[in-house]
Design an enzyme around this catalytic site. Structure first.
Site, PDB file in Angstrom:
ATOM      1  NE  ARG A 445      -4.283   1.529   2.064  1.00  0.00           N
ATOM      2  CZ  ARG A 445      -4.962   2.227   2.945  1.00  0.00           C
ATOM      3  NH1 ARG A 445      -4.478   2.415   4.156  1.00  0.00           N
ATOM      4  NH2 ARG A 445      -6.127   2.738   2.643  1.00  0.00           N
ATOM      5  CG  ASP A 480      -5.567   1.333  10.300  1.00  0.00           C
ATOM      6  OD1 ASP A 480      -5.324   0.122  10.416  1.00  0.00           O
ATOM      7  OD2 ASP A 480      -6.407   1.786   9.504  1.00  0.00           O
ATOM      8  CG  ASN A 482      -3.922  -0.094   7.051  1.00  0.00           C
ATOM      9  OD1 ASN A 482      -4.732  -0.958   7.370  1.00  0.00           O
ATOM     10  ND2 ASN A 482      -4.211   1.186   7.069  1.00  0.00           N
ATOM     11  CG  ASP A 550     -10.872  -2.716   6.593  1.00  0.00           C
ATOM     12  OD1 ASP A 550     -11.141  -2.086   7.628  1.00  0.00           O
ATOM     13  OD2 ASP A 550      -9.861  -2.491   5.899  1.00  0.00           O
TER      14      ASP A 550
HETATM   15  C1  GLA Z   1      -7.604   0.376   7.065  1.00  0.00           C
HETATM   16  C2  GLA Z   1      -8.707   0.341   8.103  1.00  0.00           C
HETATM   17  C3  GLA Z   1      -9.907   1.090   7.583  1.00  0.00           C
HETATM   18  C4  GLA Z   1      -9.529   2.510   7.231  1.00  0.00           C
HETATM   19  C5  GLA Z   1      -8.371   2.505   6.260  1.00  0.00           C
HETATM   20  C6  GLA Z   1      -7.838   3.891   6.036  1.00  0.00           C
HETATM   21  O1  GLA Z   1      -7.898  -0.413   5.981  1.00  0.00           O
HETATM   22  O2  GLA Z   1      -9.027  -0.966   8.437  1.00  0.00           O
HETATM   23  O3  GLA Z   1     -10.942   1.075   8.534  1.00  0.00           O
HETATM   24  O4  GLA Z   1      -9.194   3.202   8.401  1.00  0.00           O
HETATM   25  O5  GLA Z   1      -7.304   1.701   6.703  1.00  0.00           O
HETATM   26  O6  GLA Z   1      -6.788   3.913   5.160  1.00  0.00           O
END
Ligand code: GLA
Length: 726
Positions: A445, A480, A482, A550
């Site tokens: 990402r 977060d 990711n 998500d």
């Molecule tokens: C992740 C989180 C989402 C959102 C995105 C933002 O995927 O799980 O809920 O906050 O990042 O980039």
């Protein structure tokens, strides 16, 4: 104190009203695991310790002790802390390499002490409580060749069938040692008559319940991603064959750790089962110099003979009272609307203010601005690490004023452990990002991970967050994470200490959480990891809520939330009503009310009818809050059983109220349907508001609710509230 030492039998007995845990110290100071299970008032040592070597016959007639010790077979005995290289060929709990290069490790009992209460584990999350809530046993062991000490710690809960375990290694030798492997706990079982339960999944399909009978060989769940992962959760249970929600023995482990872990189950040649829980040895090697020590993370061990439902209820209570900490522990959390699915990164001040106006009319109490407010971030290609407001895009003071005018709170998204190559932070400190020397860095990402194993990196991130929290009134942080770690390397650790990297990374992350908790105790943190990729008991210590997934489609959520509820409290499960079109807003609300409940949509796009539904939902959320956040959960019909019906209920601890939810995942399916309720007081009468009927508790539990209603066809779900009728 509920930890007793029988000097004659050399048995340590940890017990409370529900459980007993027995450890035997052999004549040559080995530790044998005798028993873990229901409380035993008395026991026969010979039966418990017997194995093929007849080693324990000396305890019966007191003769030939030496010959029999020589005959001792550690490979077939139940070991309390199995060491590498002395004849137990099952996976061991500890392996240390000494300065001769010798990996044989042989810890022997030296002494033990017992005290009231439970000490904090330095730098690590752990259960906590008052002096009367726990009794601690510390067993000191020594490897006489190296003079290395191991302190095995057991904390027995007073009011739960629970013991926590951890190990501290202290290098009392003059030379360096390398810990090659250290599991926090080992549990040996005499047979293979168990089923292995675990929670596995992937992105947007986290924590599905899986189980199978254990078989000869090794089976394990683990993570190598630097976080506990979507793939598997650091939780497992061994149950008696055929255990259900209500019946059967359940021995479960919940690892209080968010980094690389392993839970390993092995059945050996004698069909005995061993369960190991700890830091994943594949990415772990820790060097201790003279007088240095290493503290393993804690594992929570639980036994119940009342099935998997009871196991979950025990974890829910235990974690709500003794893991989740701080101001928000049992405080009512604000009902939030998160902006992510409503506008992603495409917003400006006006748009967010419109969100706020609409949200406040629905009864929302807090608006959370998700990704996109900082640096120059309009897409996911840049700016992680630049935690200052993009003032060209959004006026946060204005947003917060708008909220305060309406008596609402404000939440903000961060991804503190990350850095984009396109960022100011990277321009200034490229060395802050994790990367191997002379190798390309893998981007995920468009981002890299910060080297949280470095103190200066943690300080930088803490200072940036702190600056934001000091300047703006932020009531909530969505933290977060990711991406997973690749090219793990930290120049500062050097060749000798590189094996410590992954563990030091998570310790660094924990330290930033801890500093935030301490400096800003009123700030509620909801942790997140590309949905629910770091949902574990470790993270709950710092953040009482975790974004579960998500995936916001409520039907998909059924299995995700069900699995999550197996090991973690419903009050921690971030669950939002989104605009996802598959179901009605009623059904979305019913399912989100199994968790924290909130909204994740663009409120300016709602129809008048949708808004009416939501206003009612918000009222119900408040009315049912205590039940859904503090009540006892009963999974009545599991999604995992695949019968196109799912039902659960919450019952208040005084059994005066209950909230029942029933969902038919595939719409248009109808049949005769009777569901037996659970957990009610058999003698109480309950009035059901929605059905306008009164039933005897026992009737609802023995005959059940007759749900053969036509309206299920159109509604897909029902929520029924029961209240004691006086
Ligand atoms: C992740 C989180 C989402 C959102 C995105 C933002 O995927 O799980 O809920 O906050 O990042 O980039």
């Amino acid at each position: 104190m509920p930890i007793k030492f029988n000097k004659e039998k050399r048995v340590i007995h940890l017990y409370n009203k529900e459980i007993s845990y027995l450890i035997h110290i052999t004549p040559d100071n080995g530790l044998i695991h005798l028993y873990f299970g229901s409380y035993l008032k008395d026991y026969d040592l010979y039966s418990m310790a017997y194995n093929t070597s007849n080693y324990y016959s000396h305890l019966v007639n007191g003769v030939e002790e030496k010959a029999l010790i020589e005959n001792f077979n550690s490979d077939t005995s139940s070991m309390e802390f199995p060491c590498f290289g002395t004849g137990d060929y099952r996976p061991c709990a500890i392996k240390i390499k000494n300065h001769f290069g010798d990996e044989t490790t042989d810890f022997r009992y030296v002494s033990h002490k017992v005290f009231k209460g439970k000490e904090k584990l330095e730098g690590l999350p752990c259960l906590y409580g008052e002096k009367d809530d726990f009794t601690t046993l510390q067993i000191k062991m020594i490897d006489s060749v190296t003079n290395v000490e191991a302190i095995l710690e057991y904390c027995l809960a007073t009011n739960y069938p629970v013991i926590t375990r951890s190990v501290k290694i202290i290098n009392k030798s003059k030379n360096d040692i390398t810990i090659k492997k250290l599991y926090s706990a080992c549990l040996d079982f005499k047979t293979d008559e168990y089923e292995f339960y675990r929670l596995t999944g992937r992105y947007a399909k986290e924590r599905n319940i899986k189980h199978n009978k254990v078989m000869q060989g090794v089976q394990s769940i683990s993570s190598l991603e630097g976080k506990s992962s979507h793939n598997a959760s650091p939780f497992a249970a061994l149950t008696s064959i055929g255990a259900t929600e209500d019946y059967g023995d359940v021995y479960s482990v919940n690892f209080v750790y968010s980094g690389n872990f392993e839970i390993k189950v092995e059945v050996n040649q004698c069909l005995q089962t061993r369960l190991l829980v700890g830091i994943n040895p594949e990415t772990f090697e820790y060097v201790l110099e003279e007088n240095q020590s290493f503290q393993s993370p804690e594992v929570v061990i639980q036994y119940t003979n009342k099935g998997l439902g009871e196991m979950s209820r025990i974890y829910h209570k235990l974690f709500n009272n003794h893991l989740i900490k701080g101001v928000w522990k049992n405080k009512k959390r604000p009902l939030l609307l998160n902006s992510w699915e409503g506008c992603y990164m495409n917003f400006d001040t006006e748009k967010i203010i419109n969100f706020i106006k609409e949200a406040s009319e629905l009864g929302v109490e807090m608006v959370v601005l998700d990704d996109g407010w900082f640096g120059k971030r309009d897409t996911d290609e840049s700016s992680l690490g630049d935690w200052f407001v993009n003032k060209d895009k959004i006026d946060l003071h204005k947003v917060i004023n708008e909220l305060h005018k309406r008596n609402m709170k404000f939440g903000l998204w961060f991804e503190p452990e990350m850095i984009c190559p396109k960022s100011k932070l990277y321009e200034e400190h490229p060395d802050y990002a994790i990367a191997s020397k002379n190798r390309n860095a893998t981007l995920m990402r468009h981002q890299m991970i910060l080297n949280m194993a470095r103190q200066d990196v943690c300080d930088n991130i803490f200072d940036q967050l702190s600056k934001m929290l000091d300047e703006y009134q932020i009531d909530y942080i969505k933290w977060d994470h990711n991406r997973a770690i690749t090219e793990a390397y930290c120049e500062k650790l050097g060749y000798k200490h590189m094996g410590e990297f992954y563990h030091r990374f998570i310790l660094g992350t924990y330290s930033v959480f801890e500093r935030l908790n301490e400096k800003y105790p009123h700030v509620l943190i909801e942790s997140c990891c590309a949905g629910g990729g770091r949902y574990d008991a470790g993270i709950l210590y710092y953040s009482p809520q975790v974004w579960t997934s998500d995936e916001t489609d409520p039907i998909e959520r059924l299995s995700i939330q069900e699995g999550t509820s197996f090991a973690y409290p419903c009050s921690s499960m971030g669950a939002h009503v989104s605009a996802n079109p598959r179901t009605s807003y009623e059904t979305k609300g019913h399912i989100a009310m199994q968790g924290t409940f909130g909204y994740e949509l663009n409120p300016t796009l709602l129809t008048i009818k949708d808004k009416e539904v939501m206003k009612k939902q918000v009222e119900e959320y408040h009315k049912y809050y205590d039940l859904t956040h503090h009540g006892d959960l009963y999974r009545l019909i599991k999604n995992a059983d695949n019968c196109n019906k799912v039902a659960w209920m919450f019952v208040s601890s005084d059994k005066k109220e209950a909230l029942f939810t029933y969902v038919v995942p595939l719409r248009g399916y109808s049949e005769l349907c009777y569901i037996k309720l659970k957990g009610l007081d058999p003698d109480k009468y309950y009035y059901c508001e929605q059905l306008n009927k009164t039933y005897l508790g026992k009737f609802l539990m023995e005959f059940g609710l007759n749900l053969t209603f036509k309206w299920i066809l159109t509604n897909q779900s029902i929520q029924l509230y029961f209240k004691e009728k006086n």
